[in-house]
Design a protein around this motif. Structure first.
Motif, PDB file in Angstrom:
ATOM      1  N   SER B  39       9.144  -3.972   5.021  1.00 21.54           N
ATOM      2  CA  SER B  39       7.671  -3.915   5.035  1.00 21.54           C
ATOM      3  C   SER B  39       7.161  -2.484   4.875  1.00 21.54           C
ATOM      4  O   SER B  39       7.883  -1.517   5.100  1.00 21.54           O
ATOM      5  N   GLY B  40       5.914  -2.391   4.507  1.00 18.34           N
ATOM      6  CA  GLY B  40       5.281  -1.086   4.372  1.00 18.34           C
ATOM      7  C   GLY B  40       5.335  -0.569   2.955  1.00 18.34           C
ATOM      8  O   GLY B  40       4.773   0.486   2.652  1.00 18.34           O
ATOM      9  N   HIS B  41       5.993  -1.296   2.047  1.00 15.97           N
ATOM     10  CA  HIS B  41       6.014  -0.861   0.644  1.00 15.97           C
ATOM     11  C   HIS B  41       4.616  -1.032   0.057  1.00 15.97           C
ATOM     12  O   HIS B  41       3.779  -1.742   0.604  1.00 15.97           O
ATOM     13  N   ARG B  42       4.387  -0.362  -1.060  1.00 18.18           N
ATOM     14  CA  ARG B  42       3.031  -0.328  -1.587  1.00 18.18           C
ATOM     15  C   ARG B  42       2.826  -1.212  -2.812  1.00 18.18           C
ATOM     16  O   ARG B  42       1.944  -0.961  -3.635  1.00 18.18           O
TER      17      ARG B  42
END
Ligand code: FAD
Ligand code: TPP
Ligand code: SF4
Ligand code: SF4
Ligand code: SF4
Ligand code: SF4
Ligand code: MG
Lengths: 539, 331
Positions: B39-42
């Motif tokens: 998670s946290g990818h753009r």
């Protein structure tokens, strides 16, 4: 810390980047009302007990089922299963054979001796139930499970009402009826047979806190038919009652039944079983208009019952019945044509519907009658405080399942009334409609198991002939359920999220990680059963 | 080609099922999956490439006991996952240039071999632009030398990261920023494009397969199989891109499904240059159903639409169906 060439910052995980802030909608897990549950007159949590059944935990499934309806083995044989009519799976291939799984669970319970456990703390309240048909028994069960003392008084020799004295044994074996009624006795419900209640008000004076009238509709409707005396004219309810008592009437070789409901078909089929050579059902309208259930008609025809559509009985004399052919007018109403025909008949059975014996409520202040049935409010209470009524004796559909629903509803209302409160229904969730399903994920049953499946769906209509489902088939059938509107743990949402924002919890449930959920909506779109809603974020 | 257990409720199509035993679970249904791309990818909302990459890499990790080194070409996948100094990768991951993922991966594979680390496996990955266009020559070399690398192409049918330019894998008639919907032949030209799975097959390498994010079980089986083999292997995964295709973010998987169910994207596998299995269409749909919900094809529909082009696209699907026997009996 010394860093490699051109590196100035420490490498960190993207978990530091909370992409949840991008979101304008969030996924929310919901429980919707499955169409089957919605359609069940007894208010069963069909989807819920099928879910338990799917894992092979039949006892848990049964316990879930009997929270609402204490008679699965009976229901599995005689219920007209509106749940299946409403089932979403019908739009995929065929409805789930809910009723046959219900019967399987009911039969398992009888086999294994599963019992109810009544609460040990008693309320000290006493309730009188008049009549031991499905509505009375159901009310008794639900009241006993609430800790009340329940007495049923029944004028007949044995309990069960129309389930014993109307519905023939070839559709509902008496051992099944006895087994499911005995469970109520085991939790302390007292059933006093051969005890007719004349005045429910005096019961209140005698120390009962409330009364539930579950007296059914037992008076066969008569019609004036000019007749000589060589033909016996009987009413269907009496014929069935006498047969159930083991003293069937003499009907002769040729029997004509007049009427188009289930009772007419049961009477004709019973007449055949009693030795009639010929059983003809005379009905004034068409097959489409016939109130009898299609499956019953099919069985009757298979047993050789002859149907005379669009016909009325004009007169009866010297071993024959004269029928007049009818014709539908432009409004679809049958009109006489003046064409007559004679049918041989030793007896005529009138199955023109049943009326409520209202003598029991005569003279009670406040109780009103409308169109031959007792008027009740939304809590099934009559105009007399503390006297409730349900089943065939009040307005509504006359089926055993509906009567059982009335019994449950009345029990809840009585319970609240005893506590000086008004019963409030839990809010009904929105319907889990077919368009919310993603049917891609439901696989089709392969051809090789088809015959078995057909048997599964046939079983309910041939209860006396065909055995119930075996375990493997019942399990298979339960697993055909789409679990409409309620998560069944398919892991799709957990799998399809591009952002890893769905958490699978240890208890088999799921949770959205709102720190990372971008609100794309894929999880909701790919949930097979429509158990996820996308809800706008408040800005 | 799919899990033997069926429920006729959710059969082999859903990610998992609460009734499945541990050994029957798909990698993605396991709570202990690697989450190789975490998670946290753009990536955009509903990005098919982000999803496809996690599907592939988690399966590769599961198949190798977590011993995978990834080499990434430039493209969305690289850009959205590693804005310095953050990374979404939970495996050793290396980036060099746009066009050279294949040769870099070859180098890593040889370095591992030199170190005697035959247990560690190499996966190269890139977008369709990096694969069928700029990285095409080096990739062909990797195939031809039969280097021990699994190369995965995430095909979103254009250069998305730089703002949706046409690639050799852009389908006919699709509007991109370099193929406008104007003139007699609007959108990308009606040519055959570069069919990389077939080109890879022509190299006679041990394993070539196509897959999509709409059939997880098939995709996981293919990755698992590829990881059990050695030599040059190629996996081509269809990954819808909401931004570049002009589609609703929640319909990413549905789009992949429609692409395969219409026959436009045949799903198959080949060994040593010969097709060995094809995934049959379950519920055939006309190509319209797939095209209509994409803005990049909106010029084909409506009053100013172009039914002739839609027909021509349907013919592409028909040819695929015939070539791969997509409507035949499932094996
Ligand atoms: C032939 C026939 C076939 C049917 N088949 C089906 C079917 O397949 N499926 C289905 O769902 N429904 C069927 N029904 C309908 C169903 O049986 C009834 O709707 C249901 O039994 C009604 O339940 P109840 O509790 O209201 O009344 P009942 O079942 O009629 O029970 C009322 C009881 O009250 C007793 N009673 C009455 N007055 C007094 C009194 N004063 N004191 C003491 N006791 C009294 C009666 O003796 C009787 O036992 C059928 C009905 C008939 C007639
Ligand atoms: C040699 C070189 N030319 C151009 C670029 C600019 N560039 C970066 S990503 C990209 C497009 C990538 O397209 P694709 O490989 O299809 O991946 P996607 O972004 O679509 O996933 C381009 C042209 C570059 N990084 N290097
Ligand atoms: S598929 Fe299952 S939950 Fe849905 S209506 Fe049918 S029985 Fe009920
Ligand atoms: S798939 Fe993931 S990111 Fe998309 S809405 Fe669901 S939880 Fe959020
Ligand atoms: S996708 Fe599957 S696991 Fe998720 S809510 Fe729906 S039924 Fe439950
Ligand atoms: S542009 Fe397309 S491929 Fe790139 S991150 Fe967005 S959705 Fe994914
Ligand atoms: Mg691309």
């Amino acid at each position: 810390m010394s860093k490699p060439f051109a590196i100035t910052l420490n490498i960190g995980s993207s978990l530091a980047n909370h992409t949840g802030s991008w979101r304008s909608e969030r996924p929310v897990y919901v429980n919707r009302m499955p169409p089957c549950n919605n359609a069940c007159p007894a208010g069963e949590d069909v989807q819920g007990w099928l879910y338990e059944g799917e894992s092979g935990n039949y006892e848990q499934a049964w316990r879930n089922l009997v929270r609402d309806n204490p008679f699965p083995a009976i229901m599995g044989r005689i219920c007209y299963h509106p749940c299946q009519t409403a089932c979403n799976r019908a739009d995929v291939d065929e409805a789930v054979g809910i009723n046959s799984v219900e019967r399987f669970l009911g039969d398992q319970a009888i086999d294994k001796g599963w019992q109810f456990t009544a609460p040990t703390t008693k309320s000290g309240r006493r309730i009188l139930i008049v009549g031991s048909g499905p509505s009375g028994l159901s009310a008794a069960y639900h009241l006993a499970m609430k800790g009340h003392e329940v007495v049923i008084r029944e004028s007949a020799a044995e309990p069960g009402g129309m389930m014993r004295y109307g519905i023939p044994a070839y559709r509902l074996p008496r051992e099944v009826l006895d087994a499911e009624i005995s469970r109520l006795v085991n939790i302390g419900v007292r059933i006093e047979c051969n005890t007719k209640v004349e005045n429910p008000e005096s019961a209140i004076k005698d120390g009962f806190d409330a009364v539930f009238l579950a007296i059914g509709a037992h008076l066969g409707k008569r019609a004036y038919i000019p007749a000589g005396d060589t033909v016996r004219i009987l009413d269907a309810v009496s014929v069935l009652h006498m047969t159930a008592d083991g003293e069937p009437p003499l009907l002769g070789r040729s029997v004509v039944v007049y009427g188009g409901g289930n009772t007419a078909l049961d009477a004709a089929r019973t007449a055949k079983r009693l030795g009639a050579y010929e059983a003809i059902v005379v009905y004034r309208r068409t097959q489409e208009k016939m109130p009898a259930h299609a499956s019953e008609l099919k069985e009757a025809l298979e047993e050789g019952i002859v149907m005379r559509w669009l016909s009325t009985i004009a007169w009866v004399n010297s071993g024959a019945v004269t029928i007049e052919r009818m014709e539908l007018d432009s409004a679809g109403m049958p009109q006489p044509t003046g064409e007559f025909e004679s049918l041989q008949a030793d007896s005529v059975i009138l199955a023109l519907g049943q009326e409520v014996d209202l003598s029991i409520v005569e003279g009670i202040q406040g109780i009103t009658i409308d169109d031959g049935v007792i008027e009740v409010n939304e809590f099934l209470m009559t105009g007399r405080d503390g006297i409730f009524a349900g089943g065939d004796a009040v307005p509504g559909e006359r089926t055993a399942t509906n009567a059982i629903g009335h019994g449950k509803h009345a029990a809840r209302a009585i319970n609240s009334w005893l506590e000086g409160q008004t019963f409030v229904h839990a809010p009904r969730p929105e319907l889990a409609s077919f368009d919310r399903l993603n049917t891609w994920y439901y696989s089709d049953a392969p051809k090789k198991v088809r015959p078995k499946l057909d048997a599964a769906r046939r079983a309910e209509s041939f209860a006396e002939v065909v055995q119930g489902l075996d375990e493997a088939t019942a399990l298979f059938e339960a697993r055909r359920c789409l679990s409409c509107g309620n998560c069944f743990g398919c892991d799709n949402c957990f799998g399809v999220c591009p952002d890893n924002a769905v958490i699978k919890l240890a208890d088999g449930k799921y949770e959205i990680n709102l720190d990372y959920c971008k609100g794309c909506g894929i999880c909701a779109n790919e949930c097979p059963c429509g158990a996820i809603d996308m809800v706008p974020e408040r800005s | 080609m799919s899990t033997p257990l069926k429920f006729y409720q959710v059969g082999s199509f859903a990610v998992g099922n609460r009734l499945l035993g541990d050994e029957q679970l798909s990698v993605q249904s396991r709570s202990d999956r690697t989450n190789s791309l975490t998670s946290g990818h753009r990536a955009c909302q509903g990005c098919g490439e982000a999803l496809g990459a996690r599907y592939v890499m988690d399966a590769a990790m599961a198949a190798t006991d977590g011993k995978v080194i990834a080499v990434n070409a430039t493209g969305c996948l690289e850009v959205f996952s590693t804005p310095y100094p953050e990374t979404s990768w939970r495996l050793p991951w290396m980036h060099s240039l746009f066009g050279n993922a294949a040769p870099v991966a070859t180098g890593v594979a040889f370095a591992l071999k030199a170190q005697g680390r035959s247990d560690i496996r190499v996966v190269a990955q890139g977008g369709d632009g990096g694969t069928v266009d700029i990285g095409f020559g080096p990739l062909s070399g990797m195939f031809e030398r039969n280097d021990d690398v699994l190369y995965v192409c995430y095909d979103n049918e254009a250069y998305m990261n730089t703002g949706v330019q046409r690639s050799g894998a852009t389908p006919p008639a699709a509007r991109t920023n370099t193929t406008h919907a104007v003139g007699e032949n609007p959108g990308a030209s009606f040519t055959q494009g570069k069919n990389l799975p077939k080109i890879a097959m022509a190299h006679g390498i041990p394993y070539v397969a196509t897959a999509s994010v709409s059939d997880l079980h098939d995709l996981e089986e293919k990755v698992t199989k590829a990881m059990s083999m050695h030599g040059a292997r190629y996996l081509h995964v269809l990954v819808p891109c909401p931004l570049g295709w002009g589609t609703r973010s929640e319909e990413t998987i549905k789009l992949a499904r429609l692409a395969t169910e219409s026959g436009l994207f045949p799903v198959y596998e080949a060994e040593d240059g010969v097709v060995t299995a094809t995934k049959k269409i379950r519920k055939q749909v006309p190509v319209d159903e797939y095209l209509q919900i994409q803005k990049r094809f909106s010029h084909l529909f409506g009053p100013k639409g172009n039914p002739e082009l839609v027909k021509a696209i349907q013919e592409i699907a028909n040819r695929n169906i015939a070539e791969f026997d997509l409507l035949g009996e499932a094996q």
